[in-house]
Motif scaffolding. Structure first.
Motif, mmCIF file in Angstrom:
data_model
loop_
_atom_site.group_PDB
_atom_site.id
_atom_site.type_symbol
_atom_site.label_atom_id
_atom_site.label_comp_id
_atom_site.label_asym_id
_atom_site.label_seq_id
_atom_site.Cartn_x
_atom_site.Cartn_y
_atom_site.Cartn_z
ATOM 1 N N ALA A 182 0.835 -1.203 0.000
ATOM 2 C CA ALA A 182 0.000 0.000 0.000
ATOM 3 C C ALA A 182 0.869 1.252 0.000
ATOM 4 O O ALA A 182 0.565 2.233 -0.675
ATOM 5 C CB ALA A 182 -0.929 -0.014 1.208
ATOM 6 N N ARG A 184 3.805 1.571 -1.381
ATOM 7 C CA ARG A 184 4.311 1.798 -2.736
ATOM 8 C C ARG A 184 3.211 2.327 -3.642
ATOM 9 O O ARG A 184 3.454 3.147 -4.524
ATOM 10 C CB ARG A 184 4.885 0.496 -3.296
ATOM 11 C CG ARG A 184 6.230 0.137 -2.653
ATOM 12 C CD ARG A 184 6.852 -1.069 -3.315
ATOM 13 N NE ARG A 184 6.115 -2.278 -2.993
ATOM 14 C CZ ARG A 184 5.903 -3.270 -3.859
ATOM 15 N NH1 ARG A 184 6.371 -3.183 -5.083
ATOM 16 N NH2 ARG A 184 5.229 -4.332 -3.487
ATOM 17 N N ILE A 198 -7.385 2.691 0.251
ATOM 18 C CA ILE A 198 -6.221 2.782 1.130
ATOM 19 C C ILE A 198 -6.320 4.106 1.886
ATOM 20 O O ILE A 198 -6.385 5.159 1.268
ATOM 21 C CB ILE A 198 -4.914 2.719 0.312
ATOM 22 C CG1 ILE A 198 -4.811 1.374 -0.390
ATOM 23 C CG2 ILE A 198 -3.703 2.949 1.204
ATOM 24 C CD1 ILE A 198 -3.687 1.271 -1.381
ATOM 25 N N PRO A 199 -6.376 4.066 3.220
ATOM 26 C CA PRO A 199 -6.514 5.325 3.966
ATOM 27 C C PRO A 199 -5.185 6.079 3.995
ATOM 28 O O PRO A 199 -4.228 5.670 4.655
ATOM 29 C CB PRO A 199 -6.921 4.870 5.369
ATOM 30 C CG PRO A 199 -6.595 3.425 5.435
ATOM 31 C CD PRO A 199 -6.330 2.890 4.093
ATOM 32 N N TRP A 202 -3.478 7.184 7.375
ATOM 33 C CA TRP A 202 -2.853 6.080 8.103
ATOM 34 C C TRP A 202 -1.505 5.734 7.471
ATOM 35 O O TRP A 202 -0.497 5.554 8.165
ATOM 36 C CB TRP A 202 -3.786 4.870 8.111
ATOM 37 C CG TRP A 202 -3.142 3.584 8.512
ATOM 38 C CD1 TRP A 202 -2.893 2.507 7.718
ATOM 39 C CD2 TRP A 202 -2.631 3.233 9.814
ATOM 40 N NE1 TRP A 202 -2.264 1.524 8.429
ATOM 41 C CE2 TRP A 202 -2.100 1.934 9.716
ATOM 42 C CE3 TRP A 202 -2.576 3.910 11.039
ATOM 43 C CZ2 TRP A 202 -1.517 1.275 10.791
ATOM 44 C CZ3 TRP A 202 -1.992 3.244 12.113
ATOM 45 C CH2 TRP A 202 -1.479 1.955 11.992
ATOM 46 N N ILE A 203 -1.479 5.669 6.141
ATOM 47 C CA ILE A 203 -0.246 5.310 5.432
ATOM 48 C C ILE A 203 0.848 6.341 5.725
ATOM 49 O O ILE A 203 1.990 5.991 6.000
ATOM 50 C CB ILE A 203 -0.512 5.229 3.914
ATOM 51 C CG1 ILE A 203 -1.408 4.037 3.607
ATOM 52 C CG2 ILE A 203 0.789 5.144 3.132
ATOM 53 C CD1 ILE A 203 -0.830 2.701 3.947
#
Lengths: 309, 279
Positions: A182, A184, A198-199, A202-203
């Motif tokens: 995620a 990348r 994908i949040p 958070w990432i």
């Protein structure tokens, strides 16, 4: 034989000190890979991590904790500080700037740098604090083959070991785990990553946390070498040629770039220095970086710039 | 018998996705959607048609809740997906509930392999590796070309393959509704046909509903059940896909087919807006 021994000594010393540059460069690469942001604050993060570690360590030892317990608690404390920093940066600096231009984000990290530098010194103090985590004496190797042997600094060897473990861990994290994939994906395209669920916030927190922990590792080694002090932030400048040579997006690139810069500048100082008056060490890396930029702008290991025609 | 009929009737009455009179404003000043309402029934394919800048993409992004990243905001109206008001959810929660957008221009992760691209679609899932691996095989069954190219870097695959990759990536989230934005953009007619066939397949076999924004009106109306035509942020016409395709005005303005009488551009029909007062 004397000359060869000297060459070997300088080469080994240079390579090992290069690994220490790589440690700082790694933090840049992580954040750049995952968010396309050149994080100017990486140097300040090393300072913050170092100060948090050394100050909590001093406090714990002064209160009678055994040394090893104090080290573990100190590392945990510094880790928490880096997590809080990551959360604050995501919440107040990057979060409001989702989908903005890379340059805008870069400017915001310059702002974050000043805040981090100021806050960390305000909270933890601004003196030079010695840190003794690793042995700093030297080994003399191959004394039978070379007169005087080859001097190798133990601290540098430790730094190399730690960097190796760190890179292996990061490589597994990026290539094999769901979160790594995620990360990348977010690096390639924020909006598309968001569209598949994908949040982003958070990432980004995860990325800054990992970069913070890398900064902490760098701080343990550099703090032992130089003492924890403000000038540690200038390491960021030394990491720049490393990044240009290795490529901004490549973890192995950061390592190889560090080795090239470390060995290159020490060898240049040792062998070219005497002929042109010395002091080469301080600018040689930038000349190397310039040469790489001319020939291979994405760096030795950088991601190819993909363009379909 | 009669009870089954009533059940079917209530299902018909309760749309899967309903957009009720929404207004969208960008940057607090630019009013892009001026009261758009539409419904997608469960298992339906609904086409959203219109020219550039009509508001098709904005409508889709309002549903998937991706507007705020572009400084857009739904200022009026409501969007209800499967009984939940979408505005209160974050984009990843919308995906988790089974509504995912395939963005315009494909937007594959260029530096990831095709397989890694597909796997990113499964990020929101919590049902274990085995189920995800099974779904990966299912996606490969729909798109055999992706299986051939599973190890290649997505940025180097062809446009059609990237579109397939983007749709496959969305499928990996186990959606019940896909918001498909301009799947035909920049693709050869043959590939467009192939992709629309797969859309129909997915709709019939997997019961995935589609809201399809398209400029290629002919294609979209051939595969959709129902169509809405947007113009300047308003719905100006809607109806059964077949009815729209045979409507004289639609033919004239969107399909480029004029009646026999017309021999020169001077004879072109003048546009009369049909007012549609809804909601």
């Amino acid at each position: 034989m004397v000359l060869f021994g000297q060459f070997l000594e300088i080469l080994i010393g240079g390579l090992l000190s290069g690994v220490l540059y790589s440690l700082v460069a790694l933090g840049f690469v992580l954040i750049f890979k995952a968010s396309g942001v050149f994080n100017f604050a990486q140097g300040a993060m090393v300072l913050l991590a170092g100060l948090a570690l050394v100050r909590s360590l001093d406090l714990l030892v002064a209160n009678g904790f055994p040394f090893w317990t104090a080290i573990i608690l100190g590392l945990v404390f510094a880790g928490i500080i880096m997590a809080v920093t990551a959360w604050l940066v995501e919440r107040f600096v990057l979060g409001p700037l989702v989908n903005q231009d890379g340059l805008t984000l870069f400017m915001s990290t310059i702002g974050a740098t000043f805040v981090l530098e100021g806050a960390s010194q305000m909270i933890f103090g601004s003196d030079v604090y010695p840190l003794r985590l690793f042995p700093t004496d030297a080994w003399f190797l191959f004394e039978s083959s070379f007169p005087g042997g080859i001097l190798v600094n133990k601290l540098d060897v430790w730094g190399g070991l730690i960097a190796g473990i760190l890179v292996a861990g990061l490589a597994i994290f990026f290539q094999r785990t769901k979160t790594g994939r995620a990360l990348r994906a977010v690096a390639d395209d924020h909006a598309a990553a968001q569209s598949v669920g994908i949040p982003i916030s958070w990432i980004w927190f995860v990325v800054w946390l990992v970069a913070g922990l890398v900064a902490l590792v760098a701080a343990t080694v550099w703090g032992t070498k130089l003492g924890v002090q403000f000038s540690i932030t200038f390491l960021a400048l030394k990491a720049l040629p490393v990044l240009i040579i290795g490529g901004f997006t490549s973890i192995p690139g950061a390592i190889v770039g560090g080795l090239i810069v470390g060995a290159g500048e020490k060898l240049a100082e040792g062998f070219l220095g005497p002929h042109i008056g010395g002091g080469i060490e301080y600018w040689f890396a930038y000349v190397l970086a310039l040469a790489v930029l001319l020939v291979r702008p994405q760096g030795l290991f950088g991601e190819r710039i993909i363009e379909r025609i | 018998m009669s009870s089954a009929n009533t059940a079917a009737a209530t299902e018909q009455a309760k749309p899967f996705l309903s957009i009720n009179n929404i207004e969208v404003v960008y940057n607090h000043v630019i009013l892009v959607l001026k009261g758009v309402s539409l419904n997608v029934p469960p298992g339906g394919i609904v086409a959203l048609l219109g020219a550039n800048g009509a508001g098709k993409t904005t409508t889709l992004k309002a549903v998937s809740n991706l507007l705020h990243a572009e400084r857009g905001e739904v200022t009026k109206g409501s969007i209800v997906f499967d009984g939940t008001e979408v505005q209160s959810l974050s984009p990843n929660e919308v995906v988790r509930r089974g509504c995912i957008q395939v963005m315009e221009g494909r937007r594959c992760f260029a530096h990831l392999t095709v397989e890694d691209n597909l796997m990113t679609g499964a990020f929101t899932r919590r049902d274990g590796k085995a189920a995800i691996a099974a779904d990966l095989e299912r996606v490969y069954a729909y798109f055999p070309r992706l299986k051939e190219r599973h190890g290649s870097t997505a940025g180097y695959t062809s446009g059609g393959e990237q579109q397939m990759c983007a749709i496959g990536r969305a499928l990996m989230s186990r959606p019940r509704m896909i918001l498909l934005d301009e799947p035909s953009m920049g693709l050869a007619p043959q590939i467009v046909e192939e992709i629309f066939e797969i859309v129909r397949d997915l709709n019939q076999k997997e019961r995935v509903s589609f809201l399809l924004a398209e400029q290629n009106t002919t294609m979209a109306l051939r595969y959709a059940n129902h169509g809405y035509i947007l113009e300047n942020g308003r719905v100006v016409m809607d109806g059964e896909a077949k009815a729209l395709a045979s409507n004289e005005d639609v033919k004239e303005f969107y399909l480029g087919v004029a009646g026999d009488k017309r021999k020169s551009f001077r004879d072109g029909k003048h546009y009369k807006r049909r007012k549609r007062w809804l909601a």
